[in-house]
Design a protein around this motif. Sequence first.
Motif, PDB file in Angstrom:
ATOM      1  N   SER A  29       0.760  -1.297  -0.033  1.00  0.00           N
ATOM      2  CA  SER A  29       0.136  -0.168  -0.108  1.00  0.00           C
ATOM      3  C   SER A  29       1.082   1.346  -0.158  1.00  0.00           C
ATOM      4  O   SER A  29       0.404   2.340  -0.695  1.00  0.00           O
ATOM      5  CB  SER A  29      -1.022  -0.213   1.309  1.00  0.00           C
ATOM      6  N   TRP A  30       1.936   1.079   0.598  1.00  0.00           N
ATOM      7  CA  TRP A  30       2.777   2.542   0.538  1.00  0.00           C
ATOM      8  C   TRP A  30       3.268   2.837  -0.843  1.00  0.00           C
ATOM      9  O   TRP A  30       3.970   3.972  -0.936  1.00  0.00           O
ATOM     10  CB  TRP A  30       4.096   2.008   1.543  1.00  0.00           C
ATOM     11  N   ASN A  69       6.374   4.812  -4.330  1.00  0.00           N
ATOM     12  CA  ASN A  69       6.891   4.178  -5.853  1.00  0.00           C
ATOM     13  C   ASN A  69       5.567   4.364  -6.860  1.00  0.00           C
ATOM     14  O   ASN A  69       5.218   3.018  -7.301  1.00  0.00           O
ATOM     15  CB  ASN A  69       7.484   2.600  -5.483  1.00  0.00           C
ATOM     16  N   PRO A  70       5.085   5.292  -6.906  1.00  0.00           N
ATOM     17  CA  PRO A  70       3.802   5.332  -7.693  1.00  0.00           C
ATOM     18  C   PRO A  70       3.943   5.010  -9.208  1.00  0.00           C
ATOM     19  O   PRO A  70       3.323   4.267 -10.046  1.00  0.00           O
ATOM     20  CB  PRO A  70       3.172   6.475  -7.785  1.00  0.00           C
ATOM     21  N   GLY A  71       5.432   5.289  -9.749  1.00  0.00           N
ATOM     22  CA  GLY A  71       5.746   5.244 -11.079  1.00  0.00           C
ATOM     23  C   GLY A  71       5.910   3.646 -11.336  1.00  0.00           C
ATOM     24  O   GLY A  71       5.436   3.143 -12.458  1.00  0.00           O
ATOM     25  N   GLY A  72       6.533   2.931 -10.454  1.00  0.00           N
ATOM     26  CA  GLY A  72       6.565   1.532 -10.378  1.00  0.00           C
ATOM     27  C   GLY A  72       5.391   0.711 -10.589  1.00  0.00           C
ATOM     28  O   GLY A  72       5.196  -0.083 -11.424  1.00  0.00           O
ATOM     29  N   LEU A  73       4.532   1.278  -9.744  1.00  0.00           N
ATOM     30  CA  LEU A  73       3.135   0.411  -9.760  1.00  0.00           C
ATOM     31  C   LEU A  73       2.459   0.801 -10.719  1.00  0.00           C
ATOM     32  O   LEU A  73       1.920  -0.228 -11.412  1.00  0.00           O
ATOM     33  CB  LEU A  73       2.453   1.135  -8.213  1.00  0.00           C
ATOM     34  N   VAL A  74       2.424   1.835 -11.397  1.00  0.00           N
ATOM     35  CA  VAL A  74       1.698   2.310 -12.526  1.00  0.00           C
ATOM     36  C   VAL A  74       2.131   1.554 -13.624  1.00  0.00           C
ATOM     37  O   VAL A  74       1.420   1.112 -14.602  1.00  0.00           O
ATOM     38  CB  VAL A  74       1.463   3.834 -12.889  1.00  0.00           C
TER      39      VAL A  74
END
Length: 237
Positions: A162-163, A168-173
């Motif tokens: 969740s963090w 790390n929004p770029g990696g998640l997206v």
Amino acid sequence: MAVATTLLVLGSLAACGLVALRADRVGEGSGLVFGFLAWNLFLAWVPYVLALLIGTLDRDGRPGWLLLGVGVVWLAFLPNAPYILTDFIHLGAVAGVPLWFDAALIASFAGTGLALGLVSLVLVHRVVARRLGPAAGWVGAVLVLALSAVGVYLGRFPRFNSWDVVTNPGGLVSVVLSRASDPLGNPFLLQFVLGLSVLLLVSYVLTWMLAAGLLGPARRTAVPPSRTPARGPLRAD
């Protein structure tokens, strides 16, 4: 919800007690090998607490944008609750106690975590139903369960948490877009998400029916009557 909260607290204490018992029997070194389950259960408590907050804000008549903001955070943490179901992959990884004991230990965490997630969804579902109507409540609940199944997949296999929504929004997206660009190219992903979604939906319907029996149906919030005093007929004095 005091009874539900009490039962969930007792379930959490019982699960952690089994970890402590294992450590006492085989030594802290290998006994606390399942200590990570306590952290996972803590993360499962986050959406439950946020759902209680959403319910409180709704009863206080707070604006929808505030509830939506808390709801986004709630949704980001919700997959942590059913995620503990996947911790059965650790069963048999460490010796020292009978296999049935470790199975019961993991099941206690998984069951409590799942209950935390389902009850939190009931609370949010009832808020949505009161504000937007029953149909919106059920559409939202089914969508949330499907997104939770996707979240469990992202947590167990690409190993996001969740963090990462913040850190790390770029990696998640990037991973999400990669999987979404070729949904049929990963049969396991489809099977996992579909299977878990069905399991969660069946579990949720049973939980909803139980909650409806205890709490009654969610009633749509009535529009408060106007405080403007009624005017009588015009007259000339």
